[in-house]
Design a protein around this motif. Structure first.
Motif, mmCIF file in Angstrom:
data_model
loop_
_atom_site.group_PDB
_atom_site.id
_atom_site.type_symbol
_atom_site.label_atom_id
_atom_site.label_comp_id
_atom_site.label_asym_id
_atom_site.label_seq_id
_atom_site.Cartn_x
_atom_site.Cartn_y
_atom_site.Cartn_z
ATOM 1 N N GLU A 1 -8.972 12.530 -3.773
ATOM 2 C CA GLU A 1 -8.302 11.236 -3.730
ATOM 3 C C GLU A 1 -9.081 10.245 -2.870
ATOM 4 O O GLU A 1 -9.673 10.630 -1.859
ATOM 5 N N GLU A 2 -9.038 8.997 -3.273
ATOM 6 C CA GLU A 2 -9.642 7.926 -2.487
ATOM 7 C C GLU A 2 -8.626 6.794 -2.355
ATOM 8 O O GLU A 2 -8.153 6.260 -3.359
ATOM 9 N N TYR A 3 -8.267 6.440 -1.121
ATOM 10 C CA TYR A 3 -7.332 5.351 -0.870
ATOM 11 C C TYR A 3 -8.120 4.097 -0.484
ATOM 12 O O TYR A 3 -9.030 4.165 0.339
ATOM 13 N N ALA A 4 -7.776 2.965 -1.074
ATOM 14 C CA ALA A 4 -8.454 1.703 -0.770
ATOM 15 C C ALA A 4 -7.401 0.657 -0.421
ATOM 16 O O ALA A 4 -6.714 0.134 -1.308
ATOM 17 N N GLU A 5 -7.247 0.371 0.856
ATOM 18 C CA GLU A 5 -6.285 -0.627 1.316
ATOM 19 C C GLU A 5 -7.005 -1.932 1.647
ATOM 20 O O GLU A 5 -7.903 -1.970 2.477
ATOM 21 N N ILE A 6 -6.587 -2.996 0.992
ATOM 22 C CA ILE A 6 -7.139 -4.323 1.252
ATOM 23 C C ILE A 6 -6.190 -5.037 2.210
ATOM 24 O O ILE A 6 -5.009 -5.220 1.891
ATOM 25 N N PRO A 7 -6.640 -5.446 3.385
ATOM 26 C CA PRO A 7 -5.746 -6.063 4.374
ATOM 27 C C PRO A 7 -5.081 -7.333 3.836
ATOM 28 O O PRO A 7 -5.749 -8.219 3.292
ATOM 29 N N PHE B 1 0.820 -1.208 0.000
ATOM 30 C CA PHE B 1 0.000 0.000 0.000
ATOM 31 C C PHE B 1 0.856 1.260 0.000
ATOM 32 O O PHE B 1 0.548 2.239 -0.676
ATOM 33 N N GLY B 2 1.949 1.241 0.740
ATOM 34 C CA GLY B 2 2.840 2.398 0.778
ATOM 35 C C GLY B 2 3.516 2.689 -0.545
ATOM 36 O O GLY B 2 3.938 3.818 -0.803
ATOM 37 N N HIS B 3 3.607 1.670 -1.421
ATOM 38 C CA HIS B 3 4.247 1.876 -2.712
ATOM 39 C C HIS B 3 3.390 2.716 -3.656
ATOM 40 O O HIS B 3 3.915 3.356 -4.569
ATOM 41 N N VAL B 4 2.064 2.697 -3.467
ATOM 42 C CA VAL B 4 1.196 3.518 -4.318
ATOM 43 C C VAL B 4 0.678 4.755 -3.588
ATOM 44 O O VAL B 4 -0.114 5.515 -4.140
ATOM 45 N N THR B 5 1.122 4.938 -2.363
ATOM 46 C CA THR B 5 0.766 6.147 -1.613
ATOM 47 C C THR B 5 2.050 6.879 -1.224
ATOM 48 O O THR B 5 2.481 7.802 -1.908
ATOM 49 N N PHE B 6 2.704 6.447 -0.183
ATOM 50 C CA PHE B 6 3.877 7.138 0.359
ATOM 51 C C PHE B 6 5.004 7.302 -0.675
ATOM 52 O O PHE B 6 5.464 8.405 -0.943
ATOM 53 N N PHE B 7 5.454 6.205 -1.269
ATOM 54 C CA PHE B 7 6.570 6.282 -2.223
ATOM 55 C C PHE B 7 6.173 7.044 -3.481
ATOM 56 O O PHE B 7 6.929 7.876 -3.990
ATOM 57 N N TRP B 8 4.985 6.743 -3.995
ATOM 58 C CA TRP B 8 4.534 7.406 -5.222
ATOM 59 C C TRP B 8 4.431 8.911 -5.022
ATOM 60 O O TRP B 8 4.670 9.690 -5.940
ATOM 61 N N ASN B 9 4.067 9.319 -3.823
ATOM 62 C CA ASN B 9 3.879 10.738 -3.527
ATOM 63 C C ASN B 9 5.154 11.420 -3.032
ATOM 64 O O ASN B 9 5.083 12.414 -2.313
ATOM 65 N N GLY B 10 6.309 10.876 -3.424
ATOM 66 C CA GLY B 10 7.574 11.514 -3.074
ATOM 67 C C GLY B 10 7.910 11.403 -1.599
ATOM 68 O O GLY B 10 8.397 12.354 -0.992
ATOM 69 N N ASN B 11 7.672 10.192 -1.019
ATOM 70 C CA ASN B 11 7.923 9.947 0.405
ATOM 71 C C ASN B 11 7.125 10.918 1.283
ATOM 72 O O ASN B 11 7.624 11.445 2.274
ATOM 73 N N ARG B 12 5.879 11.095 0.910
ATOM 74 C CA ARG B 12 4.990 11.995 1.638
ATOM 75 C C ARG B 12 3.763 11.211 2.086
ATOM 76 O O ARG B 12 3.104 10.562 1.278
ATOM 77 N N SER B 13 3.464 11.253 3.350
ATOM 78 C CA SER B 13 2.314 10.527 3.886
ATOM 79 C C SER B 13 1.024 11.329 3.728
ATOM 80 O O SER B 13 1.049 12.561 3.735
ATOM 81 N N GLY B 14 -0.071 10.626 3.597
ATOM 82 C CA GLY B 14 -1.372 11.280 3.603
ATOM 83 C C GLY B 14 -1.801 11.807 2.249
ATOM 84 O O GLY B 14 -1.072 11.769 1.258
ATOM 85 N N TYR B 15 -2.997 12.338 2.227
ATOM 86 C CA TYR B 15 -3.589 12.865 1.010
ATOM 87 C C TYR B 15 -2.993 14.226 0.641
ATOM 88 O O TYR B 15 -2.646 15.014 1.511
ATOM 89 N N PHE B 16 -2.911 14.495 -0.634
ATOM 90 C CA PHE B 16 -2.655 15.848 -1.094
ATOM 91 C C PHE B 16 -3.939 16.658 -1.000
ATOM 92 O O PHE B 16 -3.941 17.802 -0.593
ATOM 93 N N ASN B 17 -5.033 16.022 -1.398
ATOM 94 C CA ASN B 17 -6.343 16.660 -1.343
ATOM 95 C C ASN B 17 -7.388 15.560 -1.127
ATOM 96 O O ASN B 17 -7.753 14.861 -2.078
ATOM 97 N N PRO B 18 -7.871 15.394 0.094
ATOM 98 C CA PRO B 18 -8.803 14.299 0.382
ATOM 99 C C PRO B 18 -10.106 14.383 -0.400
ATOM 100 O O PRO B 18 -10.812 13.384 -0.533
ATOM 101 N N GLU B 19 -10.427 15.539 -0.933
ATOM 102 C CA GLU B 19 -11.640 15.668 -1.740
ATOM 103 C C GLU B 19 -11.442 15.133 -3.157
ATOM 104 O O GLU B 19 -12.412 14.904 -3.886
#
Length: 210
Positions: free
Chosen positions: A33-39, A13-31
């Motif tokens: 973006e939608e994150y879907a993590e499957i356990p 999950f971090g590979h398509v969020t944290f790493f993809w976003n330049g080692n930045r956690s969280g949304y750029f704009n929660p309105e």
């Protein structure tokens, strides 16, 4: 920013969020973006359940695409990498088949909405799972058993771009001989109709007017 859906299972999950976003956690704009993590499965090795959550990831991505709510759906299907690390070749075959099924599910959805797909990877693993000498010949231990490679490989990684939404005349450039993952950012921006910033690595595509 275009509306986007980001989807993977926990182990990547971090590979398509944290790493993809330049080692930045969280949304750029929660309105937007939608994150879907499957356990991911817990308490078992990946070769015991080599299909992992590939089909669930594929289904989630398919539904997001068919909803037509998003301009981009970003997905990581980790089977080939994670099961490849176990060194279990038969399980890795099962893993890759599951990943293929998920990719087909996604591409079929893209076809339905006249979209564009970009399929690639950040490194190799499952395509070669034996240790080799400098000549490329497989290595064996003292008992004659094949030595298994469980690490990432350094072979070139392919990229596929297509779909009914791809504009006429778009083709791969032939002047980026050492293109890599860093070039994908500008490429995706171009496919969305934007010009990439000058400090990005060069795009992999160009438009040729016939």
């Amino acid at each position: 920013m275009s509306p986007s859906c980001i989807n993977s299972e926990t182990v990547k999950f971090g590979h398509v969020t944290f790493f993809w976003n330049g080692n930045r956690s969280g949304y750029f704009n929660p309105e937007m973006e939608e994150y879907a993590e499957i356990p991911s499965d817990v308490g078992i090795t990946f070769n015991v359940q080599p299909k992992m959550k590939a089909l669930e990831i594929g289904e989630k991505a398919r539904d997001a695409i068919l909803s037509r709510k998003f301009d981009q759906v970003r997905v990581n299907i980790p089977n080939g990498d994670m099961v490849g690390h176990t060194g279990d070749i038969q399980a890795t075959v099962v893993a890759c088949k599951a990943a293929d099924e998920a990719v087909k599910m996604i591409i079929d959805a893209i076809e339905q909405v006249c979209g564009i797909y970009v399929v690639t990877a950040d490194h190799g693993n499952a395509e070669d799972m034996v240790k080799r000498n400098k000549s490329g010949q497989p290595l064996y231990d003292k008992s004659g058993k094949l030595q298994i490679l469980t690490s990432h490989t350094c072979q070139p990684v392919p990229i596929a771009i297509g779909g009914p939404g791809l504009a006429a005349g778009v083709r791969f450039r032939n002047d980026v001989p050492d293109g890599g993952l860093a070039n994908v950012a500008a490429t995706v921006m171009n496919l969305h109709g934007y010009v990439a910033p000058n400090d990005y690595e060069p795009t992999l595509i160009e438009v040729v007017n016939n």
